[in-house]
Motif scaffolding. Sequence first.
Motif, PDB file in Angstrom:
ATOM      1  N   GLU A 545       0.810  -1.215   0.000  1.00  0.00           N
ATOM      2  CA  GLU A 545       0.000   0.000   0.000  1.00  0.00           C
ATOM      3  C   GLU A 545       0.848   1.273   0.000  1.00  0.00           C
ATOM      4  O   GLU A 545       0.325   2.378  -0.200  1.00  0.00           O
ATOM      5  CB  GLU A 545      -0.948   0.023   1.207  1.00  0.00           C
ATOM      6  N   ASP A 546       2.155   1.143   0.186  1.00  0.00           N
ATOM      7  CA  ASP A 546       3.023   2.323   0.184  1.00  0.00           C
ATOM      8  C   ASP A 546       3.183   2.872  -1.229  1.00  0.00           C
ATOM      9  O   ASP A 546       3.213   2.132  -2.216  1.00  0.00           O
ATOM     10  CB  ASP A 546       4.410   1.993   0.746  1.00  0.00           C
ATOM     11  N   LYS A 547       3.296   4.238  -1.317  1.00  0.00           N
ATOM     12  CA  LYS A 547       3.473   4.891  -2.608  1.00  0.00           C
ATOM     13  C   LYS A 547       4.779   4.460  -3.269  1.00  0.00           C
ATOM     14  O   LYS A 547       4.847   4.253  -4.492  1.00  0.00           O
ATOM     15  CB  LYS A 547       3.452   6.410  -2.401  1.00  0.00           C
ATOM     16  N   GLU A 548       5.835   4.308  -2.485  1.00  0.00           N
ATOM     17  CA  GLU A 548       7.142   3.918  -3.037  1.00  0.00           C
ATOM     18  C   GLU A 548       7.098   2.513  -3.645  1.00  0.00           C
ATOM     19  O   GLU A 548       7.796   2.219  -4.626  1.00  0.00           O
ATOM     20  CB  GLU A 548       8.223   3.971  -1.960  1.00  0.00           C
ATOM     21  N   TYR A 549       6.273   1.637  -3.028  1.00  0.00           N
ATOM     22  CA  TYR A 549       6.169   0.256  -3.496  1.00  0.00           C
ATOM     23  C   TYR A 549       5.678   0.215  -4.949  1.00  0.00           C
ATOM     24  O   TYR A 549       6.211  -0.518  -5.790  1.00  0.00           O
ATOM     25  CB  TYR A 549       5.220  -0.533  -2.595  1.00  0.00           C
ATOM     26  N   ALA A 550       4.658   0.985  -5.285  1.00  0.00           N
ATOM     27  CA  ALA A 550       4.083   0.991  -6.634  1.00  0.00           C
ATOM     28  C   ALA A 550       5.112   1.464  -7.661  1.00  0.00           C
ATOM     29  O   ALA A 550       5.225   0.910  -8.761  1.00  0.00           O
ATOM     30  CB  ALA A 550       2.839   1.884  -6.662  1.00  0.00           C
ATOM     31  N   ALA A 551       5.886   2.489  -7.307  1.00  0.00           N
ATOM     32  CA  ALA A 551       6.897   3.005  -8.239  1.00  0.00           C
ATOM     33  C   ALA A 551       7.998   1.976  -8.487  1.00  0.00           C
ATOM     34  O   ALA A 551       8.438   1.765  -9.625  1.00  0.00           O
ATOM     35  CB  ALA A 551       7.495   4.300  -7.683  1.00  0.00           C
ATOM     36  N   LEU A 552       8.441   1.324  -7.400  1.00  0.00           N
ATOM     37  CA  LEU A 552       9.485   0.298  -7.540  1.00  0.00           C
ATOM     38  C   LEU A 552       8.968  -0.921  -8.299  1.00  0.00           C
ATOM     39  O   LEU A 552       9.708  -1.535  -9.092  1.00  0.00           O
ATOM     40  CB  LEU A 552       9.994  -0.129  -6.155  1.00  0.00           C
ATOM     41  N   ASP A 553       7.701  -1.274  -8.078  1.00  0.00           N
ATOM     42  CA  ASP A 553       7.115  -2.410  -8.782  1.00  0.00           C
ATOM     43  C   ASP A 553       7.056  -2.144 -10.287  1.00  0.00           C
ATOM     44  O   ASP A 553       7.351  -3.030 -11.105  1.00  0.00           O
ATOM     45  CB  ASP A 553       5.699  -2.672  -8.242  1.00  0.00           C
ATOM     46  N   GLN A 554       6.695  -0.901 -10.674  1.00  0.00           N
ATOM     47  CA  GLN A 554       6.667  -0.541 -12.092  1.00  0.00           C
ATOM     48  C   GLN A 554       8.077  -0.564 -12.699  1.00  0.00           C
ATOM     49  O   GLN A 554       8.285  -1.037 -13.810  1.00  0.00           O
ATOM     50  CB  GLN A 554       6.057   0.861 -12.260  1.00  0.00           C
ATOM     51  N   GLU A 555       9.052  -0.066 -11.910  1.00  0.00           N
ATOM     52  CA  GLU A 555      10.446  -0.095 -12.385  1.00  0.00           C
ATOM     53  C   GLU A 555      10.906  -1.533 -12.571  1.00  0.00           C
ATOM     54  O   GLU A 555      11.601  -1.855 -13.552  1.00  0.00           O
ATOM     55  CB  GLU A 555      11.349   0.637 -11.394  1.00  0.00           C
ATOM     56  N   TYR A 556      10.501  -2.409 -11.627  1.00  0.00           N
ATOM     57  CA  TYR A 556      10.876  -3.827 -11.729  1.00  0.00           C
ATOM     58  C   TYR A 556      10.296  -4.446 -13.005  1.00  0.00           C
ATOM     59  O   TYR A 556      10.999  -5.163 -13.742  1.00  0.00           O
ATOM     60  CB  TYR A 556      10.370  -4.568 -10.495  1.00  0.00           C
ATOM     61  N   MET A 557       8.999  -4.171 -13.286  1.00  0.00           N
ATOM     62  CA  MET A 557       8.360  -4.724 -14.474  1.00  0.00           C
ATOM     63  C   MET A 557       9.041  -4.214 -15.751  1.00  0.00           C
ATOM     64  O   MET A 557       9.231  -4.964 -16.711  1.00  0.00           O
ATOM     65  CB  MET A 557       6.868  -4.360 -14.488  1.00  0.00           C
ATOM     66  N   ASP A 558       9.432  -2.916 -15.763  1.00  0.00           N
ATOM     67  CA  ASP A 558      10.125  -2.349 -16.931  1.00  0.00           C
ATOM     68  C   ASP A 558      11.475  -3.041 -17.146  1.00  0.00           C
ATOM     69  O   ASP A 558      11.859  -3.331 -18.293  1.00  0.00           O
ATOM     70  CB  ASP A 558      10.336  -0.852 -16.735  1.00  0.00           C
ATOM     71  N   LEU A 559      12.215  -3.279 -16.049  1.00  0.00           N
ATOM     72  CA  LEU A 559      13.527  -3.925 -16.164  1.00  0.00           C
ATOM     73  C   LEU A 559      13.397  -5.365 -16.667  1.00  0.00           C
ATOM     74  O   LEU A 559      14.215  -5.831 -17.477  1.00  0.00           O
ATOM     75  CB  LEU A 559      14.246  -3.903 -14.808  1.00  0.00           C
ATOM     76  N   ILE A 560      12.379  -6.068 -16.197  1.00  0.00           N
ATOM     77  CA  ILE A 560      12.146  -7.445 -16.650  1.00  0.00           C
ATOM     78  C   ILE A 560      11.844  -7.466 -18.143  1.00  0.00           C
ATOM     79  O   ILE A 560      12.320  -8.336 -18.894  1.00  0.00           O
ATOM     80  CB  ILE A 560      10.987  -8.090 -15.853  1.00  0.00           C
ATOM     81  N   GLN A 561      11.040  -6.482 -18.587  1.00  0.00           N
ATOM     82  CA  GLN A 561      10.700  -6.394 -20.001  1.00  0.00           C
ATOM     83  C   GLN A 561      11.959  -6.099 -20.837  1.00  0.00           C
ATOM     84  O   GLN A 561      12.155  -6.655 -21.925  1.00  0.00           O
ATOM     85  CB  GLN A 561       9.645  -5.303 -20.216  1.00  0.00           C
ATOM     86  N   GLN A 562      12.822  -5.200 -20.337  1.00  0.00           N
ATOM     87  CA  GLN A 562      14.062  -4.886 -21.049  1.00  0.00           C
ATOM     88  C   GLN A 562      14.964  -6.118 -21.158  1.00  0.00           C
ATOM     89  O   GLN A 562      15.583  -6.348 -22.204  1.00  0.00           O
ATOM     90  CB  GLN A 562      14.814  -3.766 -20.319  1.00  0.00           C
ATOM     91  N   ARG A 563      15.051  -6.882 -20.095  1.00  0.00           N
ATOM     92  CA  ARG A 563      15.874  -8.095 -20.129  1.00  0.00           C
ATOM     93  C   ARG A 563      15.329  -9.098 -21.138  1.00  0.00           C
ATOM     94  O   ARG A 563      16.094  -9.755 -21.860  1.00  0.00           O
ATOM     95  CB  ARG A 563      15.934  -8.722 -18.736  1.00  0.00           C
ATOM     96  N   LYS A 564      14.004  -9.206 -21.202  1.00  0.00           N
ATOM     97  CA  LYS A 564      13.379 -10.121 -22.145  1.00  0.00           C
ATOM     98  C   LYS A 564      13.713  -9.712 -23.577  1.00  0.00           C
ATOM     99  O   LYS A 564      14.052 -10.551 -24.419  1.00  0.00           O
ATOM    100  CB  LYS A 564      11.866 -10.125 -21.921  1.00  0.00           C
TER     101      LYS A 564
END
Length: 573
Positions: A545-564
């Motif tokens: 529920e933290d605001k920082e969590y959502a931003a980091l989660d989006q960054e994580y998804m972007d990095l996974i997509q870049q690796r793919k």
Amino acid sequence: MLISCRKIKKSFGSTVVLNSIDLDILNGDRIGIVGRNGSGKTTLANIITGCLEYDDGSIITARRQINISYLRQSQSDPHLLINTINSKEENRELRRLSSHLGIRKIHEWSDERLNHLSGGEKTKLALARVWASHPDLAILDEPTNHMDFEGLHSLISQLSAFQGAAVIISHDRYFLDHTVTKIAEIEDSSIRIYNGNYSSYREAKQKERESQQHIYESQQKEQRKVQAAIRQLKTWSDEAHRESRQKAQGIMGGKEYFRKKAKKRDQAVKSQIKRLERMHQEQIERPKADLQVSFDINVREKGSSRLLEAEGISKAYGKMTLFNESSFYIKRGEKIGIIGPNGCGKTTLVKMILGKENLDAGKLHLSQTARTAFVCQELPQGEKETFKDLVRDREMSEQKRIFQLMINLGIPYDRFNTTLGELSRGERMKIAIGLAVMGENDLLILDEPTNHLDLFSREALEESLMQLSGTLLVISHDRYLLQQVCDSLLVFEQQKITRLEGKIDDFFTKKVVAKTQLENSATEELLLETKISRVLSDISRYKPEDKEYAALDQEYMDLIQQRKRLRMNLPLE
């Protein structure tokens, strides 16, 4: 200085091979010895190593003991090379150096595997033995014969790192250009030293020839002027003598006057004749033109467009797979280079095409009407028959054609009576090529044709193959020849035979680019993995529920997509 050769002379019967040879070998020297086949290069190497006695001259060494290691053209039994090593340290060094040259885990090889080494593998093993002995002087006689490109570049690197001196007999222009700093040319039983690599030597030779030709032509022009002056003076002298007899009559003192005049003309003629004689004595000889070597190759121009086709072919020896499920085709008139590491199955493929080896699987179709000529890389040794004996049973007209072809290839007629076992390996290779190409053929297959050929013959062979209108398959590690002659390649790589269009330089350029891209991709992926690890570490400190969590989660998804995308070789967004 390691070794100084002074006024070395060596003859075989009435033939003087080496005459008054001077050669100094210094610490760290890289000397390339070049010359025509049969000029005495290997003879000089045998003399320096003590394998052959010389007739006259002296060899002076800087110290009592010099460790000389000698790589001969014909390699020893591989079992002997491995089993005669005395120390464990040298054995370890042999394994390490063999691995660098492309022969890995040789200590695990069976006797059967050692008995079926390719020519390149034998050379690599012999070279590893040379370096393992840590010589002060390495003498390498045709070290790149049969050598694949991996081994060639490893050898260049080893020579660059080698602290001792190296004397290299070679006809490999690429290799000489990248290794030696001096060229010792043996010609007409004499030796001459040129500074620089092979290309520098060829440039210097060309400039010498042009300069000598210019001086020669100037001298000839001056001599023609003197000869014309002599003819004119002789005419005047004859006239003066006639005048002394005719005009002097009735003139007081006339006879003496005209006689002196004639005498002066005679002296002028003698003076010009002496001048001409001095010019003849001091003149520079006409420069020798390079011996023109000519490979006359006959071909037929009939049949279907596809000469050879392979469908899913496979071959293995026991557990060792050479190639598997490989398909390719060759059209009439194409010039195809066959490349790959030593022992990958190039010669085996040729044997299959010739019907001398069976497939394990697949189909290999050669046009039934095709006539094939083949030149093998392995030459017989020690034959007692002469070249004339070899062709004695042929028709007289055919014998004359063969003899003329051999003369065109640079083999003198007097060598036809020499036993084949006593001919140089270069002369033997010329004979093999000459006999193979005598008839009209649809397909010419050459297995390492430039092995043992002198530099002039290599260039002549290149020129002839470039003009060839028939179909050519050539196994070679001579990069210059492949670049000049072949427009397509059959590449043995990762147990596959693949047909590639384009020149060999294009192939290596693409490999370098691919390697660079792979290294860059690996670096980018490592950076992405580091970023992903950082994001995962940061996100673990927050709740969903933290605001920082959502931003980091989006960054994580972007990095996974870049690796793919990186792993799929797609451009990163």
